[in-house]
Design a protein around this motif. Structure first.
Motif, PDB file in Angstrom:
ATOM      1  N   LEU A 163     -10.083   2.984  -0.952  1.00 15.10           N
ATOM      2  CA  LEU A 163      -8.984   3.498  -1.779  1.00 15.10           C
ATOM      3  C   LEU A 163      -9.459   4.488  -2.836  1.00 15.10           C
ATOM      4  CD1 LEU A 163      -6.836   0.259  -2.190  1.00 15.10           C
ATOM      5  CD2 LEU A 163      -6.410   2.241  -0.733  1.00 15.10           C
TER       6      LEU A 163
ATOM      7  N   ILE B 203       0.829  -1.210   0.000  1.00  8.69           N
ATOM      8  CA  ILE B 203       0.000   0.000   0.000  1.00  8.69           C
ATOM      9  C   ILE B 203       0.861   1.258   0.000  1.00  8.69           C
ATOM     10  CG2 ILE B 203      -0.261   0.089   2.523  1.00  8.69           C
ATOM     11  CD1 ILE B 203      -2.852   1.096  -0.180  1.00  8.69           C
TER      12      ILE B 203
ATOM     13  N   LEU C  17      -4.515  -5.120  -3.350  1.00  4.23           N
ATOM     14  CA  LEU C  17      -5.208  -3.890  -2.936  1.00  4.23           C
ATOM     15  C   LEU C  17      -6.615  -4.193  -2.419  1.00  4.23           C
ATOM     16  CD1 LEU C  17      -4.091  -1.416  -5.750  1.00  4.23           C
ATOM     17  CD2 LEU C  17      -3.347  -1.427  -3.370  1.00  4.23           C
TER      18      LEU C  17
END
Length: 421
Positions: free
Chosen positions: A398, A359, A387
């Motif tokens: 995100l 990340i 992710l």
């Protein structure tokens, strides 16, 4: 007269020609030119013109440009390095025949290094109209001996000049002056060009700078002609430069100069592992100390975050790193610990994975999947899967810029704290 007798005659003649004192090095340059029957230039060890013979009818563009600028153009120096001519001149005491280099419009040359023992103090460049005979090669050897004392005197004067301004330069770097009148008064003796945009650049070497390394770095700094160097000094492992910039593309010019220096010192001197930093561009001498402190700060941040700042050289490019220490202090004072990082850390510890690194790399590359995947040495599809796992485990959206920025800053703060352990 046979060939050997002719050679001895030419050597003895050369010794007689160059065996006395001269009114000036310019007079000596004309005499060397007369005996070699071609134009010549005399340069110091950094390719600055010290003297040149009178013009002839036929001169190539490089000679004209060199005389006009008082130094050999950078593109010509680069070509001479690539062709192997300059490395040969540094390695050998013998004259070197250099074929024409059409890419930079350089005609054929015969050159010789001028030495004091093993140290190169300058060069003589001859521009022959026809190939040199052994007799003229002998004359060029003797000319190098005659020029040596002149160049040593010039070198001594330059070193004295630089030595004299060292105290003044350190006072500028450390903020000793409080009024412009004080700077102007002290600068009347040194005559440094302190008008216009200025910046401090620091190159931090992986080892202390020896006299030999100092000569090499001086050479590179002088021959990279993208910026005007106003002053320089050395402090253990650091070379510190004060440079003058043009009004346009200032940060770009600093970056270009730094990248050129790092590339050439790696290629030519095999020195790697250097860290560099430049302070803000300032428009008056009283602010030079600010630029110096900022350059030191850039070095500090680059040492703390080597991967994240690998492409950064200037203070203006630091972005969030300009105040990362202040943010860390705020977080420490509040006692806040980002729960997203804690969850990822626990998961990585339990499953021997590297989701926290994933990340961070993704955020560091501004969400660019291809660039992040390349940096992690994985396929973009693998990154997409990771992710999704990160989003589920850490409960992070995100697509939310606020969450991503907060997470990125807290990851940087954690790296900063780890670097202090």
């Amino acid at each position: 007269m046979n060939v050997m007798e002719e050679h001895r005659y030419m050597v003895n003649t050369a010794e007689n020609i160059f065996g006395s004192d001269y009114e000036s090095i310019e007079v000596l340059a004309d005499l060397i030119s007369e005996k070699l029957e071609c134009p010549i230039t005399i340069e110091d060890a950094n390719h600055r013109i010290i003297a040149y013979s009178r013009h002839e009818d036929e001169v190539d563009p490089v000679r004209i440009a060199t005389i006009m600028r008082r130094k050999v153009p950078e593109n010509v120096i680069n070509s001479l390095w690539k062709s192997g001519a300059i490395p040969q001149l540094f390695q050998s005491e013998e004259p070197i025949i250099i074929p024409r280099i059409d890419q930079v419009a350089l005609g054929e040359r015969v050159a010789i290094s001028v030495r004091k023992q093993n140290e190169v103090v300058g060069f003589i460049w001859a521009h022959p109209k026809e190939p040199f005979s052994q007799g003229k090669i002998s004359i060029l050897r003797e000319a190098a001996k005659a020029v040596k004392n002149q160049l040593l005197q010039h070198q001594k004067q330059r070193k004295e000049t630089e030595k004299n301004y060292q105290e003044f330069f350190w006072k500028l770097l450390t903020g000793h002056f409080s009024r412009m009148r004080e700077i102007e008064g002290m600068n009347e003796r040194h005559k440094l060009n302190l008008k216009g945009p200025l910046s401090v650049i620091i190159f931090d070497f992986p080892q202390p700078i020896t006299p030999s390394l100092e000569r090499q770095t001086n050479y590179l700094a002088e021959t990279i002609q993208q910026l005007q160097i106003i002053a320089r000094t050395y402090d253990n492992t650091q070379m510190i430069l004060l440079v003058k910039l043009s009004e346009e593309s200032q940060t770009g010019s600093l970056t270009q100069f730094i990248n050129s220096f790092l590339l050439k010192i790696s290629e030519r001197q095999k020195i790697n592992g250097m860290v560099s930093g430049a302070g803000s561009v300032v428009d008056q001498p009283l602010s030079i100390s600010q630029s110096y402190q900022e350059a030191l700060y850039v070095l500090k941040i680059k040492n703390q975050f080597p991967q994240a700042t690998a492409h950064i050289h200037c203070f203006e490019q630091l972005g969030v790193f300009q105040f990362i220490e202040e943010l860390a202090a705020i977080r420490k004072q509040s006692g806040f610990k980002n729960p997203m990082i804690a969850k990822l850390k626990d998961y990585d510890r339990t499953h021997h994975s590297n989701l926290q690194e994933t990340i961070f790399t993704f955020l560091q590359h501004d969400g660019n999947m291809n660039e992040a995947a390349k940096a992690l040495h994985i396929h973009a599809n693998t990154l997409a899967y990771r992710l999704k796992r990160i989003s589920d485990i850490a409960n992070i959206n995100l697509k939310d810029a606020n969450q991503k920025i907060t997470l990125f800053l807290d990851l940087l703060i954690e790296q900063l704290e780890n670097s202090h352990l």
